[in-house]
Design a protein around this motif. Structure first.
Motif: not given
Length: 374
Positions: A180-184, A263-271, A292-298, A325-329
């Motif tokens: 829940h921290y990671e979603t926001i 966008r920042e949530l996705l940057n967290e994942v990729s970098t 992170n993906i859930e929060g970005a999609q929301q 990306i959801v399918t890839a996970l």
């Protein structure tokens, strides 16, 4: 997650985020241009004062490896930033600023903060689709509030297990609480003084006696295999999350903050998270990815009605890439795992690169949303 500390108070009338992205539509000719050049000495904005209205900050790194982040703060909350600006790179973020005194901050520099002044008065703007955007920001605040409530409750399960010395139960509760921290995370980390206490990693805190939060507990539980002596840290984490809940209740979001946060949530994942450095002891990184993906999609889903009226092709492209990306996970889900995912140490380097590529493919068009909507 990045650690931020600032030693200069900020007085602010108000600040409205216009956009915050490293690519996308070019700035309007009427937008003031500010250069923040990162160096070991500092990152003082040039010029140091502009009239109220849209302002584009270009963060430039001409060669320092010590300072790789530039940000703008208002009342101790980060309202715009660029991280991971390594030597030779530059990146931008754009804000609509009202009159007041702000803080430019670059952690790691000898002089890590400088005042930035906005004068005059900003013209009122009523963007197209204002009603839909207003609904989006209201509903996003509701989402963030619900996530913080779940974070506080889930962390209490985790810290209660730590306090009673139940190593197995504490490990089982660690990732579900952090989810829940990671979603926001962009919202939580915008509180520059609080985020380091909650989510700093070992290399973020030079003084190990001051290291607190989720990852300090993670290290003890998964590396030292003990709960001994952790009760004060568990108490501190509960208290810090209670403070976060209070702060979040008073935040008013602007439409571009939703897009920028996604966008920042996705940057967290990729970098960062793709390397495995975030949950380096528990290897629960895939749970963080999913959050992170859930929060970005929301955030995107809430902006989509307005975006579809302005740029339907971009809206459809983003919908398809979120699905991708959801399918890839999905292959990494593991119902037998304590957090519903495989441990990240079981994911090889090639698979990690594929995940990073899918995230980057989503992040690039997502960076265009702020400029399109506002």
């Amino acid at each position: 997650m990045s650690v931020r500390r600032a030693g200069l108070g900020v007085v602010l009338a108000s600040a409205t985020l216009l956009a915050a992205c490293g690519s996308g539509p070019a700035a309007d000719p009427g937008t003031a241009q500010i250069r923040m050049e990162l160096s070991d000495a500092g990152c003082a904005p040039q010029p140091a004062s502009v009239p109220a209205g849209p302002v584009t900050f270009t963060v430039v790194n001409n060669g320092t490896s010590k300072v790789t982040e530039g940000e703008l703060q208002a009342a101790s909350r980060i309202i715009g930033e660029k991280e991971n600006v390594t030597p030779g790179l530059s990146s931008t973020f754009t804000l609509r600023l009202d009159p007041g005194t702000y803080l430019a901050y670059c952690p790691g520099a000898a002089r890590d903060n400088s005042r930035f002044t906005v004068t005059g008065s900003a013209p009122a703007q009523t963007p197209a689709g204002a009603a839909a955007l207003s609904t989006a920001t209201t509903q996003y605040h509701q989402y963030v509030t619900a996530q913080v409530d779940a974070l506080v409750a889930g962390t209490k399960v985790f810290t209660d297990a730590v306090r009673r010395g139940d190593l197995t139960a504490a490990r089982a509760a660690f990732a579900p609480a952090r989810y829940h921290y990671e979603t926001i995370e962009p919202v939580a980390s915008s509180f520059a003084d609080l985020d380091p206490q909650i989510d700093a990693r070992a290399d973020d805190e030079p003084d190990p006696t001051r290291w607190t939060g989720f990852h300090r507990l993670e290290q003890a539980l998964y590396q030292a295999n003990t709960t001994a002596g952790l009760a004060p840290l568990a108490d501190r984490l509960d208290a810090d999350l209670a403070s976060l809940r209070t702060l979040v209740a008073g935040v008013a979001f602007q439409p571009a903050e939703l897009a920028n946060g996604a966008r920042e949530l996705l940057n967290e994942v990729s970098t960062k998270k793709v390397t495995g450095e975030e949950d380096r002891y528990s290897h629960t990184d895939l749970s963080d990815f999913a959050a992170n993906i859930e929060g970005a999609q929301q955030a995107f889903d809430l902006l989509s009605p307005a975006l579809a009226t302005r740029d339907p092709a971009l809206d459809q492209q983003l919908r398809a890439r979120f699905t991708g990306i959801v399918t890839a996970l999905r292959p990494y889900q593991d119902p037998a795992g304590p957090d519903g995912w495989k441990t990240y140490d079981a994911v090889d380097d090639q698979a990690r690169r594929v995940l990073a590529d899918r995230v980057n493919a989503l992040a690039e068009p997502l960076s265009q949303v702020s400029g399109t909507l506002v």
